[in-house]
Design an enzyme around this catalytic site. Structure first.
Site, PDB file in Angstrom:
ATOM      1  N   GLU A   1      -6.921   8.902 -52.911  1.00 20.49           N
ATOM      2  CA  GLU A   1      -7.708   8.565 -54.367  1.00 20.49           C
ATOM      3  C   GLU A   1      -7.438   7.051 -54.421  1.00 20.49           C
ATOM      4  O   GLU A   1      -6.251   6.408 -54.046  1.00 20.49           O
ATOM      5  CB  GLU A   1      -6.824   9.357 -55.259  1.00 20.49           C
ATOM      6  CG  GLU A   1      -7.699   9.130 -56.780  1.00 20.49           C
ATOM      7  CD  GLU A   1      -6.757   9.822 -57.961  1.00 20.49           C
ATOM      8  OE1 GLU A   1      -7.453  10.013 -58.977  1.00 20.49           O
ATOM      9  OE2 GLU A   1      -5.737  10.285 -57.731  1.00 20.49           O
TER      10      GLU A   1
ATOM     11  N   LYS B   1     -15.041  12.175 -60.542  1.00 20.94           N
ATOM     12  CA  LYS B   1     -13.827  13.086 -60.789  1.00 20.94           C
ATOM     13  C   LYS B   1     -14.155  13.668 -62.294  1.00 20.94           C
ATOM     14  O   LYS B   1     -14.539  12.984 -63.225  1.00 20.94           O
ATOM     15  CB  LYS B   1     -12.694  12.348 -60.866  1.00 20.94           C
ATOM     16  CG  LYS B   1     -11.235  12.861 -61.091  1.00 20.94           C
ATOM     17  CD  LYS B   1     -10.023  12.107 -61.019  1.00 20.94           C
ATOM     18  CE  LYS B   1      -8.791  12.735 -61.240  1.00 20.94           C
ATOM     19  NZ  LYS B   1      -7.699  11.816 -61.225  1.00 20.94           N
TER      20      LYS B   1
ATOM     21  N   CYS C   1      -7.296  14.806 -56.855  1.00 22.76           N
ATOM     22  CA  CYS C   1      -6.055  14.853 -57.496  1.00 22.76           C
ATOM     23  C   CYS C   1      -5.906  15.763 -58.536  1.00 22.76           C
ATOM     24  O   CYS C   1      -5.670  16.859 -58.482  1.00 22.76           O
ATOM     25  CB  CYS C   1      -5.801  13.411 -58.014  1.00 22.76           C
ATOM     26  SG  CYS C   1      -3.971  12.903 -58.108  1.00 22.76           S
TER      27      CYS C   1
END
Length: 259
Positions: free
Chosen positions: A40, A109, A143
Site C-alpha cells: 500500500e 480503497k 489494508c
C-alpha cells in the site's frame, strides 16, 4: 499462477527512493512470476500532507513505466496502491495492469482508516475491485479492508477465486494480520494474498509477514520482517475443491441478515 509479493521497505516522504526501489524489485520479480503485487502507498508512505501535489495520474510517468515493464516481461502487475488523481479527486488506488501493458482497472480503497485520518487526504471508493487475470477471477482490497468481511464475501459471491491485499500494517497489530487473512480465506474458500511493507513510520515498525493463504486457510508462503520478494503458487482448482467440500455459500441465510 506464480505470485511475487514485493515486501519492500517504505520510507515516508521519500518518493524518489521508494519509487526507484519498487521498480527495481518489480524488474527482479518480472522474470519469475505471473502476478507481481506491491504494498500500500509504497511511493509516499504515510507522508500525505502534500498528497495533492504529489498524487500520480493514471497516464503519468509511474504508471507508464509499470505498463512498460508488464508488457516487456509478459507479467501482470497489481501496483500496490498509490495516491491517484481521478476526476479531480485523490484516491488510495490500486492500479491493475495486464501482461500486454493494459491498465485493466483500478480499485479505490473503500474503507478509509479514520485512525490515521485517511479521509483528510483521500476520497472514498465506491465500487468493488473485481476483474480477471489470466482467466482467474480475482478481487482487490487494501489494508484496512481486511477488517470488513462483507467486502470479501461480496467478492466471493461474485466469483472471485483470490483477493490481493496491498497493505501498510503495523507490528503493533501484527497478531491481527495473520488471523484476519486466514479468516477471510477460510470463510470464503478463496486465496488471500496480502502484501505488507517493512520499515517504520514515526518510530512504529511495520509488521512485514506478507503471506499467501489457500482456500483452507493454510499458509502457502510467508515473509519475515525484512525486505524481500516472497514467491508462492496459486491454483484455482483448489478453490473449486474447497467450495465443493464445504457448502457454506448454499447454507447462507441472507433473508435474516442485517444490512
Amino acid at each position: 499462477m506464480k505470485i511475487a509479493m514485493l515486501q519492500m521497505q517504505v520510507i515516508a516522504g521519500d518518493i524518489e527512493g521508494n519509487t526507484n526501489k519498487g521498480l527495481t524489485l518489480v524488474n527482479e520479480a518480472a522474470a519469475k512470476a505471473d502476478v507481481i503485487i506491491l504494498p500500500e502507498i509504497w511511493t509516499t508512505g504515510y507522508a500525505l500532507k502534500n498528497v495533492a501535489q504529489t498524487a500520480e495520474t493514471i497516464d503519468g510517468p509511474l504508471i507508464t513505466r509499470l505498463t512498460g515493464i508488464a508488457r516487456n516481461n509478459n507479467v501482470n502487475i497489481i501496483a500496490g496502491s498509490v495516491p491517484l488523481r481521478l476526476n479531480s479527486r485523490i484516491y488510495n488506488s490500486a492500479v491493475i495492469i495486464d501482461r500486454q501493458g493494459n491498465r485493466i482497472t483500478s480499485y479505490e480503497k473503500v474503507h478509509l482508516f479514520s485512525m490515521y485520518g485517511e479521509e483528510r487526504f483521500f476520497s472514498q471508493g465506491s465500487k468493488l475491485g473485481l476483474l480477471s487475470l489470466d482467466k482467474v477471477a480475482v478481487g482487490v482490497g487494501i489494508c484496512y479492508d481486511l477488517r470488513f468481511p462483507e467486502l470479501f464475501r461480496s467478492l466471493a459471491l461474485q466469483g472471485a477465486q483470490a483477493v490481493f491485499v496491498p497493505a501498510e500494517w503495523p507490528a503493533a497489530r501484527g497478531h491481527h494480520w495473520r488471523t484476519l487473512v486466514q479468516a477471510r480465506a477460510i470463510e470464503n474458500h478463496m486465496y488471500i494474498c496480502a502484501v505488507n511493507c517493512v520499515g517504520e513510520h514515526k518510530g512504529s515498525p511495520f509488521y512485514g509477514h506478507s503471506l499467501l493463504v489457500d482456500p483452507e486457510g493454510v499458509i502457502v508462503a510467508e515473509g519475515g520482517d525484512h525486505e524481500t520478494i516472497i514467491y508462492g503458487e496459486l491454483d484455482p482448482a483448489r478453490v473449486a475443491e474447497a467450495r465443493k467440500g464445504m457448502l457454506s455459500f448454499a447454507d447462507r441465510r441472507p433473508d435474516i441478515y442485517a444490512d
